[in-house]
Write a protein that holds these residues in place. Structure first.
Motif, PDB file in Angstrom:
ATOM      1  N   ILE A  92      57.914  14.368 -61.290  1.00 40.40           N
ATOM      2  CA  ILE A  92      58.328  14.297 -62.693  1.00 40.40           C
ATOM      3  C   ILE A  92      59.676  13.597 -62.802  1.00 40.40           C
ATOM      4  CG2 ILE A  92      59.106  15.640 -64.694  1.00 40.40           C
ATOM      5  CD1 ILE A  92      56.128  15.694 -64.459  1.00 40.40           C
ATOM      6  N   TRP A  93      60.629  13.998 -61.959  1.00 36.65           N
ATOM      7  CA  TRP A  93      61.939  13.351 -61.958  1.00 36.65           C
ATOM      8  C   TRP A  93      61.804  11.852 -61.675  1.00 36.65           C
ATOM      9  CZ3 TRP A  93      66.033  16.076 -63.633  1.00 36.65           C
ATOM     10  CH2 TRP A  93      65.989  17.473 -63.552  1.00 36.65           C
ATOM     11  N   GLY A  94      61.042  11.528 -60.646  1.00 41.20           N
ATOM     12  CA  GLY A  94      60.864  10.119 -60.287  1.00 41.20           C
ATOM     13  C   GLY A  94      60.194   9.324 -61.391  1.00 41.20           C
ATOM     14  N   HIS A  95      59.175   9.915 -62.007  1.00 46.91           N
ATOM     15  CA  HIS A  95      58.449   9.222 -63.082  1.00 46.91           C
ATOM     16  C   HIS A  95      59.353   8.962 -64.281  1.00 46.91           C
ATOM     17  CE1 HIS A  95      55.322   8.210 -65.973  1.00 46.91           C
ATOM     18  NE2 HIS A  95      55.749   9.188 -66.752  1.00 46.91           N
ATOM     19  N   LEU A  96      60.148   9.956 -64.665  1.00 46.60           N
ATOM     20  CA  LEU A  96      61.008   9.796 -65.830  1.00 46.60           C
ATOM     21  C   LEU A  96      62.080   8.723 -65.599  1.00 46.60           C
ATOM     22  CD1 LEU A  96      61.450  13.535 -66.905  1.00 46.60           C
ATOM     23  CD2 LEU A  96      60.105  11.764 -68.058  1.00 46.60           C
ATOM     24  N   VAL A 108      75.880  17.126 -66.314  1.00 50.30           N
ATOM     25  CA  VAL A 108      75.840  18.215 -65.327  1.00 50.30           C
ATOM     26  C   VAL A 108      77.275  18.623 -64.996  1.00 50.30           C
ATOM     27  CG1 VAL A 108      73.648  17.501 -64.267  1.00 50.30           C
ATOM     28  CG2 VAL A 108      75.801  16.506 -63.450  1.00 50.30           C
ATOM     29  N   TYR A 109      77.405  19.589 -64.112  1.00 46.54           N
ATOM     30  CA  TYR A 109      78.685  19.818 -63.451  1.00 46.54           C
ATOM     31  C   TYR A 109      78.711  18.998 -62.161  1.00 46.54           C
ATOM     32  CZ  TYR A 109      80.802  23.454 -66.372  1.00 46.54           C
ATOM     33  OH  TYR A 109      81.409  24.157 -67.393  1.00 46.54           O
ATOM     34  N   ALA A 110      77.723  19.233 -61.281  1.00 47.23           N
ATOM     35  CA  ALA A 110      77.658  18.471 -60.032  1.00 47.23           C
ATOM     36  C   ALA A 110      76.306  17.769 -59.865  1.00 47.23           C
ATOM     37  CB  ALA A 110      77.927  19.382 -58.832  1.00 47.23           C
ATOM     38  N   GLY A 111      75.216  18.511 -60.106  1.00 41.82           N
ATOM     39  CA  GLY A 111      73.886  17.906 -59.996  1.00 41.82           C
ATOM     40  C   GLY A 111      73.590  17.371 -58.606  1.00 41.82           C
ATOM     41  N   MET A 112      74.034  18.083 -57.572  1.00 40.69           N
ATOM     42  CA  MET A 112      73.875  17.584 -56.207  1.00 40.69           C
ATOM     43  C   MET A 112      72.416  17.401 -55.802  1.00 40.69           C
ATOM     44  SD  MET A 112      76.682  16.759 -54.740  1.00 40.69           S
ATOM     45  CE  MET A 112      76.198  16.735 -53.014  1.00 40.69           C
ATOM     46  N   PHE A 113      71.514  18.158 -56.438  1.00 47.08           N
ATOM     47  CA  PHE A 113      70.104  18.032 -56.063  1.00 47.08           C
ATOM     48  C   PHE A 113      69.580  16.628 -56.351  1.00 47.08           C
ATOM     49  CE2 PHE A 113      69.710  18.741 -60.550  1.00 47.08           C
ATOM     50  CZ  PHE A 113      68.507  18.159 -60.924  1.00 47.08           C
ATOM     51  N   LEU A 114      70.177  15.947 -57.340  1.00 49.25           N
ATOM     52  CA  LEU A 114      69.727  14.595 -57.664  1.00 49.25           C
ATOM     53  C   LEU A 114      70.027  13.630 -56.527  1.00 49.25           C
ATOM     54  CD1 LEU A 114      70.876  14.265 -61.391  1.00 49.25           C
ATOM     55  CD2 LEU A 114      68.528  14.448 -60.573  1.00 49.25           C
ATOM     56  N   VAL A 115      71.221  13.743 -55.954  1.00 50.80           N
ATOM     57  CA  VAL A 115      71.614  12.801 -54.904  1.00 50.80           C
ATOM     58  C   VAL A 115      71.027  13.181 -53.552  1.00 50.80           C
ATOM     59  CG1 VAL A 115      73.680  12.030 -56.087  1.00 50.80           C
ATOM     60  CG2 VAL A 115      73.811  14.006 -54.578  1.00 50.80           C
ATOM     61  N   ASP A 116      70.245  14.248 -53.509  1.00 51.94           N
ATOM     62  CA  ASP A 116      69.480  14.528 -52.296  1.00 51.94           C
ATOM     63  C   ASP A 116      68.434  13.450 -52.061  1.00 51.94           C
ATOM     64  OD1 ASP A 116      70.874  16.803 -51.671  1.00 51.94           O
ATOM     65  OD2 ASP A 116      69.440  18.177 -52.597  1.00 51.94           O
ATOM     66  N   ILE A 193      71.725  18.464 -69.125  1.00 54.00           N
ATOM     67  CA  ILE A 193      70.818  17.612 -69.893  1.00 54.00           C
ATOM     68  C   ILE A 193      70.523  16.344 -69.106  1.00 54.00           C
ATOM     69  CG2 ILE A 193      70.550  16.276 -72.024  1.00 54.00           C
ATOM     70  CD1 ILE A 193      72.370  18.329 -73.396  1.00 54.00           C
ATOM     71  N   TYR A 194      69.242  16.040 -69.000  1.00 49.75           N
ATOM     72  CA  TYR A 194      68.786  14.840 -68.292  1.00 49.75           C
ATOM     73  C   TYR A 194      67.879  14.077 -69.261  1.00 49.75           C
ATOM     74  CZ  TYR A 194      70.089  18.001 -64.489  1.00 49.75           C
ATOM     75  OH  TYR A 194      70.750  18.904 -63.684  1.00 49.75           O
TER      76      TYR A 194
END
Length: 247
Positions: A92-96, A108-116, A193-194
């Motif tokens: 879902i993240w990749g598709h969006l 976000v504050y950090a959103g580290m999961f995104l840069v994983d 918010i993304y």
């Protein structure tokens, strides 16, 4: 009173009375009255204008949609509800991100999961080079709000600030890419918010829980609805008060 929202939307999109009149099949004087006298257009005209300026009817004409109809539209804006952020499928993240053609906005504050995702920086760079506006809003690691949130999550007062600094180091190569803007905010973050064009993932924040364990709303913007618009305006409010990092 003049309809300033409609006036500003037309100006942002460099649209004049004649162009709107041609698209809606009315006289330019009618378009002028929609703005200067705050006249409400017929539904078919509202649909056409909202599409032209990429705004919702609710934003341009807050009182135009009947409450019962607005309730129905707002419910339809909810695509899916996930009990936890980690339950949102990775595709879902990749598709969006991949389908975004106009803008990507992240709060976000950090959103580290995104840069994983090791391909994220390259993907965002390519998107920006293709004309997509990228706005990244991270927490100010030195702010009281970040320290408080870090303590509330039970990870220690300085841990979240350190995560933000790590995220900034990863995003730094994007700082000089045209179309990419990075800012820091010091607000109490009620939701992460993304936004990807007219779709959005809203990660609600729950006291005592890390964001990964809190619910997520998947929203899709609909003309006449204001659920999506509420979060979009919230993002803009934080963005307007944020400042670029001092690299």
């Amino acid at each position: 009173m003049p309809n300033q929202r409609l006036r500003d939307a037309l100006l942002r999109n460099t649209l004049g009375f004649d162009e709107v009149a041609k698209a809606t099949g009315v006289d330019p004087k009618t378009v002028e009255r929609w703005i200067t006298q705050d006249r409400t257009p017929y539904p078919r005209h509202r649909h056409a204008i909202a599409a032209m300026v990429r705004e919702t009817e609710t934003y341009l004409w807050p009182d135009a949609v009947a409450p019962e109809k607005k309730k129905e539209i707002n419910e339809s804006e909810v695509v899916q509800v996930y009990a936890h952020r980690h339950a949102v499928p990775q595709d879902i993240w990749g598709h969006l991100i991949e389908q975004s053609k106009i803008s990507i906005s992240i709060l976000v504050y950090a959103g580290m999961f995104l840069v994983d995702n090791p391909a994220l920086i390259k993907t965002l760079r390519q998107k920006a080079e293709n004309g997509v506006r990228i706005r990244l809003l991270l927490g100010d690691p030195a702010s009281r709000e970040v320290a408080r949130r870090s303590e509330e999550e039970g990870i220690g007062k300085t841990t979240l600030g350190a995560k933000i600094r790590n995220a900034l180091a990863i995003y730094k190569p994007l700082a000089e890419v045209p179309g990419v803007e990075i800012r820091l905010h010091g607000t109490t973050l009620y939701n992460s918010i993304y936004r990807f064009d007219d779709e959005m993932l809203v990660n609600t924040h729950v006291h005592g829980f890390m964001a990964a364990h809190a619910p997520v709303l998947h929203l899709r913007r609909l003309s006449g609805g204001d659920l999506f618009e509420t979060y979009a305006e919230s993002f803009q409010g934080v963005w307007d008060g944020a400042k670029p990092p001092k690299w």
